[in-house]
Design an enzyme around this catalytic site. Structure first.
Site, mmCIF file in Angstrom:
data_model
loop_
_atom_site.group_PDB
_atom_site.id
_atom_site.type_symbol
_atom_site.label_atom_id
_atom_site.label_comp_id
_atom_site.label_asym_id
_atom_site.label_seq_id
_atom_site.Cartn_x
_atom_site.Cartn_y
_atom_site.Cartn_z
ATOM 1 N N LEU A 192 0.679 -1.263 -0.122
ATOM 2 C CA LEU A 192 0.062 -0.064 0.078
ATOM 3 C C LEU A 192 0.777 1.257 0.087
ATOM 4 O O LEU A 192 0.160 2.392 0.183
ATOM 5 C CB LEU A 192 -0.910 -0.057 1.112
ATOM 6 C CG LEU A 192 -1.914 -0.925 1.055
ATOM 7 C CD1 LEU A 192 -2.800 -1.033 2.381
ATOM 8 C CD2 LEU A 192 -2.825 -1.278 -0.187
ATOM 9 N N CYS A 193 2.042 1.182 -0.284
ATOM 10 C CA CYS A 193 2.960 2.340 -0.410
ATOM 11 C C CYS A 193 2.811 3.014 -1.826
ATOM 12 O O CYS A 193 2.771 2.273 -2.621
ATOM 13 C CB CYS A 193 4.499 1.845 0.098
ATOM 14 S SG CYS A 193 4.924 1.590 1.640
ATOM 15 N N HIS A 194 2.913 4.376 -1.654
ATOM 16 C CA HIS A 194 2.812 5.068 -3.055
ATOM 17 C C HIS A 194 4.357 4.879 -3.652
ATOM 18 O O HIS A 194 5.382 5.375 -2.879
ATOM 19 C CB HIS A 194 2.375 6.534 -2.609
ATOM 20 C CG HIS A 194 1.151 6.572 -2.097
ATOM 21 N ND1 HIS A 194 0.836 6.605 -1.008
ATOM 22 C CD2 HIS A 194 -0.032 7.083 -2.787
ATOM 23 C CE1 HIS A 194 -0.382 6.997 -0.856
ATOM 24 N NE2 HIS A 194 -0.966 7.060 -1.956
ATOM 25 N N MET B 1 8.476 4.787 5.167
ATOM 26 C CA MET B 1 8.876 3.501 4.520
ATOM 27 C C MET B 1 9.946 3.095 3.772
ATOM 28 O O MET B 1 10.882 2.199 3.863
ATOM 29 C CB MET B 1 7.529 2.988 4.044
ATOM 30 C CG MET B 1 6.241 2.945 4.731
ATOM 31 S SD MET B 1 6.517 1.905 6.381
ATOM 32 C CE MET B 1 6.920 0.496 5.518
ATOM 33 N N GLU B 2 10.402 4.228 2.792
ATOM 34 C CA GLU B 2 11.632 4.100 2.196
ATOM 35 C C GLU B 2 12.735 3.922 2.868
ATOM 36 O O GLU B 2 13.613 2.991 2.706
ATOM 37 C CB GLU B 2 11.697 5.136 1.128
ATOM 38 C CG GLU B 2 10.559 5.116 -0.035
ATOM 39 C CD GLU B 2 8.830 5.365 0.582
ATOM 40 O OE1 GLU B 2 8.544 5.064 -0.009
ATOM 41 O OE2 GLU B 2 8.867 5.810 1.584
ATOM 42 N N ASP C 284 23.712 -11.190 4.867
ATOM 43 C CA ASP C 284 24.086 -12.455 3.727
ATOM 44 C C ASP C 284 25.587 -12.305 3.393
ATOM 45 O O ASP C 284 26.256 -13.484 2.998
ATOM 46 C CB ASP C 284 23.252 -11.958 2.437
ATOM 47 C CG ASP C 284 23.806 -12.803 1.289
ATOM 48 O OD1 ASP C 284 23.408 -13.996 1.569
ATOM 49 O OD2 ASP C 284 24.211 -12.250 0.140
#
Length: 162
Positions: free
Chosen positions: A75-77, A113-114, A128
């Site tokens: 739901l992120c733009h 969010m980014e 990793d």
């Protein structure tokens, strides 16, 4: 309406309509860390890992992740980010690498969010690249520490966190 912004009036998941919002300069900064064994940290600092320069690869991974946030979080733009910075700091006292990401945009929605995605993927990449010598590493403390712009203005996290 439920009061949750990502639900429509039927209670269904929905992207928030930001078309009515003004364009503002927005910034978000997130942090996290990867804790490890002392030898692992020493090898990272000395550039003695078989997979190469851990910080260079993790930095590029974090930047790429921030640019792909809308593809990863449903739901992120999608945002036209104007700046993404990913930095690392060796914390020898706590035997960990601290990660900080800063994202900027001039837009109608924030970039928290980014920034969180950049930190998360940089941490995963660091893990990793070192897992063969230290599979017990721990990723933690991922959180937003500051954000600015938009209707809510400036927000700063309290210092009493991890």
């Amino acid at each position: 309406m439920t009061g949750l912004t990502h639900l429509n009036n039927k209670g269904e998941a929905s992207m928030v309509d930001v078309s009515h919002k003004q364009l503002t300069h927005r910034l978000a900064m997130a942090v996290g860390y990867v804790a490890m064994q002392p030898d692992t940290l020493a090898r990272i600092c000395a550039g003695m890992l078989p997979k190469g320069d851990v910080f260079a690869v993790a930095r590029v991974a974090g930047i790429q992740a921030a640019k792909q946030c809308a593809s990863l979080v449903p739901l992120c733009h999608p945002l036209m980010l104007s700046d993404i910075q990913v930095a690392f700091k060796v914390d020898a006292d706590n035997v960990r690498v601290e990660i900080q990401a800063t994202c900027k945009v001039t837009g109608q929605t924030g970039v928290e969010m980014e920034a969180l995605t950049a930190v998360s993927v940089a941490a995963l990449t660091l893990f990793d690249m070192c897992k063969a010598i230290d599979p017990a590493m721990q990723i933690g403390g991922i959180r937003v520490i500051t954000k600015s712009g938009g209707k809510s203005g400036h927000w700063q996290a309290r210092e009493d966190h991890d």
